[in-house]
Each structure stands twice: as structure tokens, then as C-alpha cells.
Design a protein around this motif. Structure first.
Motif, PDB file in Angstrom:
ATOM      1  N   SER A   1      12.930  61.029  -1.243  1.00  0.00           N
ATOM      2  CA  SER A   1      12.580  59.942  -1.941  1.00  0.00           C
ATOM      3  C   SER A   1      13.194  59.951  -3.387  1.00  0.00           C
ATOM      4  O   SER A   1      12.690  59.278  -4.276  1.00  0.00           O
ATOM      5  N   GLU A   2      14.057  60.480  -3.582  1.00  0.00           N
ATOM      6  CA  GLU A   2      14.857  60.654  -4.977  1.00  0.00           C
ATOM      7  C   GLU A   2      15.774  59.659  -5.079  1.00  0.00           C
ATOM      8  O   GLU A   2      16.422  59.297  -4.078  1.00  0.00           O
ATOM      9  N   THR A   3      16.374  59.244  -6.289  1.00  0.00           N
ATOM     10  CA  THR A   3      17.418  58.323  -6.286  1.00  0.00           C
ATOM     11  C   THR A   3      18.534  58.930  -7.162  1.00  0.00           C
ATOM     12  O   THR A   3      18.035  59.353  -8.352  1.00  0.00           O
ATOM     13  N   LEU A   4      19.638  59.162  -6.609  1.00  0.00           N
ATOM     14  CA  LEU A   4      20.684  59.756  -7.326  1.00  0.00           C
ATOM     15  C   LEU A   4      21.736  58.657  -7.955  1.00  0.00           C
ATOM     16  O   LEU A   4      22.293  57.977  -7.018  1.00  0.00           O
ATOM     17  N   LEU A   5      22.423  58.796  -8.977  1.00  0.00           N
ATOM     18  CA  LEU A   5      23.443  57.947  -9.367  1.00  0.00           C
ATOM     19  C   LEU A   5      24.538  58.925  -9.569  1.00  0.00           C
ATOM     20  O   LEU A   5      24.694  60.101 -10.094  1.00  0.00           O
ATOM     21  N   GLN A   6      25.827  58.666  -8.568  1.00  0.00           N
ATOM     22  CA  GLN A   6      27.153  59.286  -8.732  1.00  0.00           C
ATOM     23  C   GLN A   6      28.190  58.645  -9.334  1.00  0.00           C
ATOM     24  O   GLN A   6      28.413  57.340  -8.931  1.00  0.00           O
ATOM     25  N   LEU A   7      28.751  59.114 -10.446  1.00  0.00           N
ATOM     26  CA  LEU A   7      29.985  58.489 -10.968  1.00  0.00           C
ATOM     27  C   LEU A   7      31.305  59.223 -10.440  1.00  0.00           C
ATOM     28  O   LEU A   7      31.447  60.279 -10.568  1.00  0.00           O
ATOM     29  N   VAL A   8      31.947  58.390  -9.578  1.00  0.00           N
ATOM     30  CA  VAL A   8      32.865  58.880  -8.726  1.00  0.00           C
ATOM     31  C   VAL A   8      34.341  58.629  -9.200  1.00  0.00           C
ATOM     32  O   VAL A   8      34.561  57.380  -9.291  1.00  0.00           O
ATOM     33  N   ILE A   9      35.285  59.422  -8.911  1.00  0.00           N
ATOM     34  CA  ILE A   9      36.499  58.932  -9.231  1.00  0.00           C
ATOM     35  C   ILE A   9      37.433  59.292  -7.677  1.00  0.00           C
ATOM     36  O   ILE A   9      37.244  60.469  -7.113  1.00  0.00           O
ATOM     37  N   TRP A  10      37.714  58.260  -7.178  1.00  0.00           N
ATOM     38  CA  TRP A  10      38.376  58.420  -5.689  1.00  0.00           C
ATOM     39  C   TRP A  10      40.032  58.293  -5.962  1.00  0.00           C
ATOM     40  O   TRP A  10      40.410  57.852  -6.889  1.00  0.00           O
ATOM     41  N   GLN A  11      40.802  58.879  -5.150  1.00  0.00           N
ATOM     42  CA  GLN A  11      42.155  58.873  -4.918  1.00  0.00           C
ATOM     43  C   GLN A  11      42.455  58.409  -3.383  1.00  0.00           C
ATOM     44  O   GLN A  11      42.155  59.249  -2.494  1.00  0.00           O
ATOM     45  N   GLU A  12      43.291  57.466  -3.293  1.00  0.00           N
ATOM     46  CA  GLU A  12      43.576  56.773  -2.027  1.00  0.00           C
ATOM     47  C   GLU A  12      45.042  57.453  -1.638  1.00  0.00           C
ATOM     48  O   GLU A  12      46.061  57.465  -2.512  1.00  0.00           O
ATOM     49  N   ASN A  13      44.917  58.020  -0.632  1.00  0.00           N
ATOM     50  CA  ASN A  13      46.568  58.646   0.035  1.00  0.00           C
ATOM     51  C   ASN A  13      46.872  57.487   1.006  1.00  0.00           C
ATOM     52  O   ASN A  13      46.306  56.384   1.285  1.00  0.00           O
ATOM     53  N   GLU A  14      48.069  58.206   1.988  1.00  0.00           N
ATOM     54  CA  GLU A  14      48.309  57.291   2.936  1.00  0.00           C
ATOM     55  C   GLU A  14      47.355  57.035   4.035  1.00  0.00           C
ATOM     56  O   GLU A  14      47.409  55.950   4.656  1.00  0.00           O
TER      57      GLU A  14
END
Length: 246
Positions: free
Chosen positions: A102-115
């Protein structure tokens, strides 16, 4: 019997150039220690930062964390998503993650897209208290103004010593830059009299009483997007704990 862990799978629903938050569906799934499932979420050299805990470097350390800590991530929803450097396939996102505790986490994410797919290359995770305060936002605005004042006065040493935490982290390349001394060296180019920069926040997310996420747009000598994680130091001042402009 091998120890098992639970990890959410993130399926991003991206429609055209839509910049507002999309719903991210997540399923709890049992995975083994062979990292096969994690390889569908994290890049091999990904960095995961869990608040003020030691940094997890690479898929191996991240896998060990999930095995040992068993965080039981259940459901994720995107609060905000933004193309940061589309020519390189870089996107910034703030994810709200529910756990079985019952915790809420916030994630600040850097995504990188490949093929083939998108992978997390950097992730900053903090427990959210669902805390909202305009006072905190005004305090952050003042500290950002101070950042720009020192930067445009070409005083990098004062900038870093006053506005950054002692254990600050800067993610632009690998290895991660850590600590004020290393960051002063990294930001030495700001001492050039021709350098100027303005920071314009796009979103400010108050995570809890001691943590604020900021994603914004730079204008001036650098015109890309930026990420800042502000944390309140023991002396009561807000300082930058994490900085990125990948």
C-alpha cells in the motif's frame, strides 16, 4: 529452490506526439534470477537511485536489489511524459507506482528507445506522501533563480557549493558524476564569459516534504531539456540532489 522476485512489466501507451500523461499498465509477474525479465525493462548499464540509498549500477546490481528486497510493484500509471531528445530516442517520464504494501512510489525515469523497444537507462525512485504545497514550489522557484544568478555570473564554484547537495549526482554520461568537487570540474564550461542559461520548468512534482521533481526546458547556450531532483538538506535549504540533461 531459487529465490523468486516480483517485478512489474511496463507497457507504455504512446499515441502520436501526445505529451499529456498516458496510462501505463503493469502486471506483477514472477521472475527468476536469470535477469531475462529485467532485460525487457532496464538497459544493461542502467542506473537506479532509490532516494538516498547507494546507487545501483547496471543490470546485475538492479537484479540483486529486486531479488533481495522484493518490493512487490503492482501497478504503474504515467503522470507525465515528455520527449527530451527525440533524435536519440530519449524520453522523460514520471511514473506513479503502487506496491502490495500500500505504498505509493514516484519514479523519475529516463527512457531510451532503440530499434526494438524502450529501456530505462536511469531511474530515481522515492516514496510519495501525496503532499501538495505551494509554499514548497515558491521556495524551489527562489533556489532556481539563485542557480541562474550564479550560472550567469560564471561562478561555478559558488553555484555548486550553494545550490547542490554535498553528495549530489549528475547524469549526462557514464560514469555518474558524484559530489561537489567532481561537479565543479564537470561544469567548468559555465565559467566562460559567453555562457548563459535560463531554466524554465515544465512540470514541478512535489513528491513529499523533502523531495521535489522538476522537468524543464533550458534556453541559451544549451537549449535541451533538463531534470532536477530537489531535496531539503538538514540546514533547511533546498538543494539539487540529482541533475541530468542527457
Amino acid at each position: 529452490m531459487r529465490k523468486r522476485i516480483y517485478l512489474m512489466f511496463l507497457t507504455l501507451l504512446i499515441v502520436g506526439c501526445k505529451n499529456n500523461a498516458e496510462t501505463t499498465e503493469a502486471m506483477a509477474q514472477v521472475i527468476s534470477s536469470d535477469q531475462n525479465t529485467l532485460e525487457n525493462v532496464y538497459s544493461p548499464d542502467a542506473i537506479k537511485i532509490i532516494d538516498s540509498k547507494p546507487v545501483l549500477n547496471g543490470l546485475g546490481e538492479i537484479s540483486e536489489y529486486y531479488k533481495n528486497e522484493n518490493p512487490n510493484l503492482m501497478l504503474a500509471e504515467s503522470r507525465f511524459r515528455l520527449g527530451a531528445n527525440e533524435s536519440r530516442g530519449i524520453f522523460y517520464e514520471i511514473l506513479e507506482v503502487k506496491t502490495s504494501k500500500s505504498e505509493t512510489l514516484l519514479q523519475l525515469v529516463i527512457w531510451q528507445e532503440n530499434e526494438v523497444k524502450e529501456l530505462k537507462v536511469c531511474e530515481f525512485e522515492v516514496v510519495s506522501e501525496n503532499f501538495k504545497s505551494n509554499v514548497l514550489r515558491s521556495e524551489i522557484d527562489k533556489r532556481r533563480d539563485l542557480w541562474m544568478s550564479y550560472c550567469n555570473a560564471h561562478d561555478v564554484e559558488a553555484l555548486v557549493n550553494e545550490v547542490y547537495s554535498a553528495n549530489t549526482m549528475y547524469y549526462n554520461h557514464r560514469p555518474l558524476v558524484q559530489g561537489r568537487e567532481a561537479l565543479i570540474k564537470e561544469y567548468g564550461y559555465m565559467n566562460s564569459p559567453n555562457y548563459s542559461l535560463e531554466l524554465n520548468p515544465i512540470i514541478i512534482e512535489v513528491v513529499n516534504k523533502e523531495t521535489v521533481f522538476e522537468i524543464g526546458q533550458c534556453k541559451g547556450s544549451y537549449n535541451g531539456k533538463y531534470i532536477l531532483v530537489w531535496k531539503k538538506d538538514p540546514d533547511g535549504q533546498w538543494r539539487i540532489f540529482f541533475d541530468s540533461n542527457i
